[in-house]
Design a protein around this motif. Structure first.
Motif, short mmCIF file in Angstrom:
data_model
loop_
_atom_site.label_atom_id
_atom_site.label_comp_id
_atom_site.label_asym_id
_atom_site.label_seq_id
_atom_site.Cartn_x
_atom_site.Cartn_y
_atom_site.Cartn_z
N ASN A 95 0.85 -1.18 0.00
CA ASN A 95 0.00 0.00 0.00
C ASN A 95 0.88 1.24 0.00
OD1 ASN A 95 -1.20 2.32 1.42
ND2 ASN A 95 -3.03 1.06 1.66
N GLY A 96 1.86 1.26 0.91
CA GLY A 96 2.84 2.33 0.95
C GLY A 96 2.47 3.54 1.78
N GLU A 97 1.22 3.64 2.25
CA GLU A 97 0.86 4.77 3.11
C GLU A 97 1.68 4.72 4.39
OE1 GLU A 97 -3.32 5.29 3.95
OE2 GLU A 97 -3.86 4.54 1.96
N THR A 98 1.91 5.87 4.98
CA THR A 98 2.65 5.97 6.24
C THR A 98 1.82 5.38 7.38
OG1 THR A 98 3.75 7.96 5.47
CG2 THR A 98 3.75 7.57 7.84
N PHE A 99 2.49 4.64 8.25
CA PHE A 99 1.87 4.04 9.43
C PHE A 99 2.66 4.51 10.63
CE2 PHE A 99 1.17 0.59 12.48
CZ PHE A 99 -0.19 0.41 12.39
N ASP A 100 2.00 5.12 11.60
CA ASP A 100 2.70 5.75 12.73
C ASP A 100 1.80 5.69 13.96
OD1 ASP A 100 4.10 7.39 14.46
OD2 ASP A 100 4.24 9.07 13.06
N ILE A 101 2.26 5.04 15.03
CA ILE A 101 1.50 4.98 16.28
C ILE A 101 2.42 5.36 17.43
CG2 ILE A 101 0.23 3.54 17.92
CD1 ILE A 101 -0.64 1.77 15.66
N THR A 102 1.93 6.21 18.31
CA THR A 102 2.64 6.55 19.54
C THR A 102 1.85 5.99 20.71
OG1 THR A 102 3.56 8.56 18.58
CG2 THR A 102 3.54 8.41 20.98
N TYR A 103 2.50 5.12 21.47
CA TYR A 103 1.92 4.55 22.68
C TYR A 103 2.52 5.28 23.87
CZ TYR A 103 0.79 0.52 19.66
OH TYR A 103 0.32 -0.29 18.67
N SER A 105 4.34 3.93 25.96
CA SER A 105 5.64 3.29 26.19
C SER A 105 6.62 3.45 25.04
CB SER A 105 5.43 1.81 26.47
OG SER A 105 4.76 1.22 25.38
N GLY A 106 6.24 4.16 23.98
CA GLY A 106 7.13 4.31 22.83
C GLY A 106 6.35 4.48 21.55
N SER A 107 7.05 4.42 20.44
CA SER A 107 6.38 4.63 19.16
C SER A 107 6.93 3.68 18.09
CB SER A 107 6.56 6.08 18.69
OG SER A 107 7.94 6.36 18.50
N ILE A 108 6.11 3.50 17.06
CA ILE A 108 6.48 2.67 15.91
C ILE A 108 6.14 3.44 14.64
CG2 ILE A 108 6.26 0.43 17.04
CD1 ILE A 108 3.40 0.32 15.74
N LYS A 109 6.92 3.19 13.59
CA LYS A 109 6.69 3.83 12.30
C LYS A 109 6.97 2.83 11.19
CE LYS A 109 7.75 8.43 13.86
NZ LYS A 109 8.34 9.70 13.61
N GLY A 110 6.28 3.00 10.10
CA GLY A 110 6.49 2.14 8.94
C GLY A 110 5.53 2.50 7.83
N THR A 111 5.12 1.49 7.08
CA THR A 111 4.17 1.69 5.98
C THR A 111 3.07 0.65 6.07
OG1 THR A 111 5.47 0.28 4.51
CG2 THR A 111 5.90 2.66 4.41
N VAL A 112 2.01 0.86 5.32
CA VAL A 112 0.87 -0.06 5.32
C VAL A 112 1.05 -1.09 4.20
CG1 VAL A 112 -1.64 -0.25 5.01
CG2 VAL A 112 -0.67 1.69 6.26
N GLY A 113 0.74 -2.33 4.52
CA GLY A 113 0.70 -3.42 3.55
C GLY A 113 -0.57 -4.20 3.72
N GLN A 114 -0.77 -5.18 2.86
CA GLN A 114 -1.98 -6.00 2.91
C GLN A 114 -1.63 -7.45 2.64
OE1 GLN A 114 -5.57 -4.66 0.65
NE2 GLN A 114 -5.20 -6.54 -0.47
N LEU A 132 3.70 -2.33 8.59
CA LEU A 132 5.01 -2.99 8.44
C LEU A 132 6.01 -2.05 9.10
CD1 LEU A 132 4.60 -4.00 4.74
CD2 LEU A 132 5.08 -5.60 6.59
N ILE A 133 6.48 -2.40 10.27
CA ILE A 133 7.25 -1.49 11.10
C ILE A 133 8.73 -1.51 10.72
CG2 ILE A 133 7.87 -0.90 13.48
CD1 ILE A 133 4.82 -0.56 12.50
N THR A 134 9.26 -0.31 10.47
CA THR A 134 10.67 -0.15 10.11
C THR A 134 11.44 0.70 11.12
OG1 THR A 134 10.08 1.72 8.70
CG2 THR A 134 10.24 -0.44 7.64
#
Length: 182
Positions: A95-103, A105-114, A132-134
């Motif tokens: 998919n390639g869209e940006t994926f970003d979540i902040t918890y 306890s920390g954060s994760i970033k990556g892109t969306v896949g299916q 898909l976390i990078t």
């Protein structure tokens, strides 16, 4: 003492279901064993892709998104956790869209896949969108045994309004419960 920990999905029975005596068919439970880490974290086996790649994930009732460490991840936790290799799955769609979540306890970033996602053979989601976390930030990701999270909360809190696993799954009854039998 029996210390069984279970995640249970309820789903309707096909013909031949047992009756509760009132003409209603009872749901068929799909019990999934949980791995217990010191009664603080629980893990479930999740399969992603075709052929299936197996991951240890947290079944999280406080979040709605599905995410997994990507084989493209260069963060320290990705070096000692299982990572999803998109090149090894014949059903993966980028998919390639940006994926970003902040918890907290920390954060994760990556892109969306299916791809196809299944929890221990009890519930399947074809064409599930997930992160898909990078990039990873936070000590909690270093200490945990998880390779990702399978969010089980409502779609109203899903980041980027991605479909939840429960909503996208093949379950006819979109419900689950936990039995920790402590």
């Amino acid at each position: 003492l029996n210390k069984t920990k279970l995640l249970r999905f309820a789903d309707s029975l096909a013909s031949g279901a047992f009756s509760n005596g009132h003409g209603l068919e009872a749901p068929t439970p799909h019990d999934i064993g949980l791995k217990d880490y010191m009664n603080t974290q629980y893990f479930v086996q999740v399969e992603m892709g075709t052929p299936a790649q197996k991951f240890t994930m947290v079944p999280d009732t406080g979040s709605s998104n599905v995410w997994v460490y990507s084989s493209d991840c260069t963060a320290i936790p990705c070096y000692y956790h299982s990572t999803f290799d998109t090149a090894k799955s014949s059903t993966f769609v980028k998919n390639g869209e940006t994926f970003d979540i902040t918890y907290g306890s920390g954060s994760i970033k990556g892109t969306v896949g299916q791809d196809n996602v299944a929890i221990a053979g009890a519930a399947d989601s074809k064409k599930q969108e997930f992160g898909l976390i990078t990039a990873v930030n936070g000590a909690a990701f270093l200490a945990s045994s998880m390779s990702g999270i399978i969010g089980l909360a409502y779609n109203t809190i899903a980041v980027d309004k991605l479909p939840t696993f429960i909503d996208a799954s093949d379950l006819t009854e979109k419900s689950f419960s936990f039995n920790l039998n402590l």
